[in-house]
Design a protein around this motif. Structure first.
Motif, short mmCIF file in Angstrom:
data_model
loop_
_atom_site.label_atom_id
_atom_site.label_comp_id
_atom_site.label_asym_id
_atom_site.label_seq_id
_atom_site.Cartn_x
_atom_site.Cartn_y
_atom_site.Cartn_z
N ALA A 100 0.82 -1.22 0.00
CA ALA A 100 0.00 0.00 0.00
C ALA A 100 0.85 1.27 0.00
CB ALA A 100 -0.94 -0.01 1.21
N THR A 101 2.02 1.21 0.62
CA THR A 101 2.82 2.43 0.80
C THR A 101 4.18 2.37 0.11
OG1 THR A 101 3.77 1.60 2.87
CG2 THR A 101 1.72 2.87 3.03
N GLY A 102 4.41 1.36 -0.69
CA GLY A 102 5.72 1.14 -1.27
C GLY A 102 6.06 1.98 -2.49
N THR A 103 5.21 2.87 -2.90
CA THR A 103 5.50 3.70 -4.06
C THR A 103 5.91 5.10 -3.61
OG1 THR A 103 4.59 4.71 -6.07
CG2 THR A 103 3.04 4.32 -4.28
N PRO A 104 6.84 5.74 -4.32
CA PRO A 104 7.19 7.12 -3.98
C PRO A 104 6.17 8.13 -4.52
CG PRO A 104 8.50 6.38 -5.83
CD PRO A 104 7.69 5.20 -5.38
N ASP A 105 5.17 7.64 -5.22
CA ASP A 105 4.18 8.51 -5.86
C ASP A 105 2.98 8.80 -4.96
OD1 ASP A 105 5.83 8.12 -8.00
OD2 ASP A 105 4.37 7.02 -9.21
N THR A 106 2.40 9.96 -5.18
CA THR A 106 1.04 10.20 -4.72
C THR A 106 0.14 9.58 -5.77
OG1 THR A 106 1.50 12.18 -3.45
CG2 THR A 106 -0.69 12.01 -4.41
N VAL A 107 -0.87 8.85 -5.34
CA VAL A 107 -1.70 8.13 -6.29
C VAL A 107 -3.17 8.50 -6.17
CG1 VAL A 107 -0.15 6.16 -6.54
CG2 VAL A 107 -1.86 6.12 -4.75
N ALA A 108 -3.85 8.49 -7.31
CA ALA A 108 -5.31 8.59 -7.38
C ALA A 108 -5.80 7.19 -7.73
CB ALA A 108 -5.74 9.59 -8.45
N PHE A 109 -7.02 6.88 -7.35
CA PHE A 109 -7.54 5.54 -7.53
C PHE A 109 -8.70 5.50 -8.50
CE2 PHE A 109 -5.57 5.84 -3.40
CZ PHE A 109 -4.76 4.73 -3.38
N GLY A 110 -8.86 4.37 -9.15
CA GLY A 110 -9.98 4.10 -10.04
C GLY A 110 -10.46 2.69 -9.79
N GLY A 111 -11.44 2.25 -10.55
CA GLY A 111 -11.91 0.87 -10.49
C GLY A 111 -12.46 0.47 -9.13
N ARG A 112 -12.23 -0.79 -8.79
CA ARG A 112 -12.74 -1.34 -7.51
C ARG A 112 -12.13 -0.63 -6.31
NH1 ARG A 112 -11.47 -6.23 -10.12
NH2 ARG A 112 -9.70 -6.39 -8.71
N ALA A 113 -10.85 -0.27 -6.42
CA ALA A 113 -10.21 0.42 -5.30
C ALA A 113 -10.93 1.74 -5.01
CB ALA A 113 -8.74 0.67 -5.59
N LEU A 114 -11.25 2.51 -6.05
CA LEU A 114 -11.97 3.77 -5.85
C LEU A 114 -13.32 3.53 -5.22
CD1 LEU A 114 -12.36 6.82 -6.18
CD2 LEU A 114 -13.16 6.37 -8.51
N ALA A 115 -14.05 2.54 -5.71
CA ALA A 115 -15.37 2.24 -5.14
C ALA A 115 -15.27 1.88 -3.66
CB ALA A 115 -16.04 1.12 -5.93
N THR A 116 -14.30 1.04 -3.33
CA THR A 116 -14.11 0.62 -1.94
C THR A 116 -13.69 1.79 -1.06
OG1 THR A 116 -13.51 -1.62 -2.61
CG2 THR A 116 -12.80 -0.93 -0.42
N LEU A 117 -12.69 2.54 -1.51
CA LEU A 117 -12.17 3.65 -0.70
C LEU A 117 -13.21 4.75 -0.49
CD1 LEU A 117 -8.60 3.86 -2.25
CD2 LEU A 117 -9.22 2.94 0.00
N SER A 118 -13.92 5.12 -1.54
CA SER A 118 -14.92 6.19 -1.38
C SER A 118 -16.06 5.74 -0.47
CB SER A 118 -15.43 6.68 -2.73
OG SER A 118 -16.00 5.63 -3.47
N ALA A 119 -16.47 4.48 -0.59
CA ALA A 119 -17.53 3.97 0.30
C ALA A 119 -17.07 3.95 1.75
CB ALA A 119 -17.96 2.57 -0.14
N LEU A 120 -15.85 3.49 1.99
CA LEU A 120 -15.34 3.45 3.37
C LEU A 120 -15.16 4.85 3.94
CD1 LEU A 120 -12.80 0.51 3.06
CD2 LEU A 120 -14.85 0.55 4.51
N MET A 121 -14.67 5.78 3.13
CA MET A 121 -14.52 7.16 3.61
C MET A 121 -15.88 7.75 3.97
SD MET A 121 -11.28 8.21 3.71
CE MET A 121 -11.12 9.96 3.46
N ALA A 122 -16.88 7.53 3.13
CA ALA A 122 -18.23 8.05 3.42
C ALA A 122 -18.77 7.44 4.71
CB ALA A 122 -19.16 7.77 2.25
N GLN A 123 -18.55 6.15 4.91
CA GLN A 123 -19.01 5.49 6.14
C GLN A 123 -18.27 6.01 7.38
OE1 GLN A 123 -18.54 1.28 5.43
NE2 GLN A 123 -19.82 1.37 3.59
N MET A 124 -17.00 6.36 7.21
CA MET A 124 -16.20 6.86 8.34
C MET A 124 -16.79 8.11 8.97
SD MET A 124 -12.21 6.38 7.43
CE MET A 124 -11.39 4.82 7.65
N ALA A 125 -17.51 8.89 8.18
CA ALA A 125 -18.11 10.12 8.71
C ALA A 125 -19.08 9.82 9.85
CB ALA A 125 -18.83 10.88 7.59
N GLN A 126 -19.63 8.60 9.88
CA GLN A 126 -20.60 8.22 10.91
C GLN A 126 -19.99 7.31 11.98
OE1 GLN A 126 -23.48 9.80 10.60
NE2 GLN A 126 -22.67 10.62 8.70
N MET A 127 -18.71 7.03 11.89
CA MET A 127 -18.07 6.06 12.78
C MET A 127 -17.33 6.73 13.95
SD MET A 127 -16.20 3.44 10.18
CE MET A 127 -17.08 2.45 9.01
#
Length: 173
Positions: A100-127
């Motif tokens: 997850a952290t082994g790249t020297p780049d800042t990364v943007a996400f697409g595909g399944r990763a984007l769907a998972t990350l955005s859903a988890l971030m939205a849920q975190m607002a209520q956690m």
């Protein structure tokens, strides 16, 4: 800052944060708003739904345009020491953190990763924080995969970094 923190904010375009950097990792989810994102020497547009993971100590700026009366975003901050402790839980988690952290780049996400990350971030607002820590480990699993990652910036050598800071200053001010 603590080793782990979550911020959900809504601000007017004239209240946005300019060029900054911090020692923590940052995962940001743009809920509402668009504009130009600058990561050291890379400047490109962004919009609602984007999730980006920013490296520690990377100068960056989110310059929102004024087509929105209010910008909404969520950001998760976490330290290298937290990642080290998570890595110490098991060989499997050490590998997840490495991927997850082994790249020297800042990364943007697409595909399944984007769907998972955005859903988890939205849920975190209520956690509560303890629930967010569990969700964060799920996020690390999604980030560790290779699905839909693309580089949106990387640390540069001294000359490139100085020129990049000038570009960021001009774009963000």
């Amino acid at each position: 800052m603590k080793e782990f923190g979550f911020i959900h904010m809504a601000v007017r375009p004239d209240e946005q944060i300019g060029l900054h950097e911090h020692p923590e990792w940052e995962i940001s989810y743009v809920v509402r708003g668009s504009g130009m994102r600058t990561m050291v020497t890379v400047c490109e547009s962004f919009g609602p739904g984007e999730v980006v993971m920013v490296q520690p100590d990377m100068p960056h700026c989110w310059a929102f345009d004024s087509s929105y009366s209010e910008i909404e975003c969520m950001s998760l901050f976490f330290s290298n020491s937290l990642l080290e402790r998570i890595s110490g839980l098991s060989d499997g988690m050490a590998e997840v953190v490495r991927l997850a952290t082994g790249t020297p780049d800042t990364v943007a996400f697409g595909g399944r990763a984007l769907a998972t990350l955005s859903a988890l971030m939205a849920q975190m607002a209520q956690m509560a924080d303890a629930q967010r820590m569990v969700a964060f480990q799920q996020m690390l699993l999604a980030i560790a995969g290779n699905d839909g990652k693309r580089s949106v910036g990387r640390m540069a050598d001294d000359v490139e970094q100085r020129l990049g800071r000038i570009r960021v200053y001009i774009n963000c001010n």
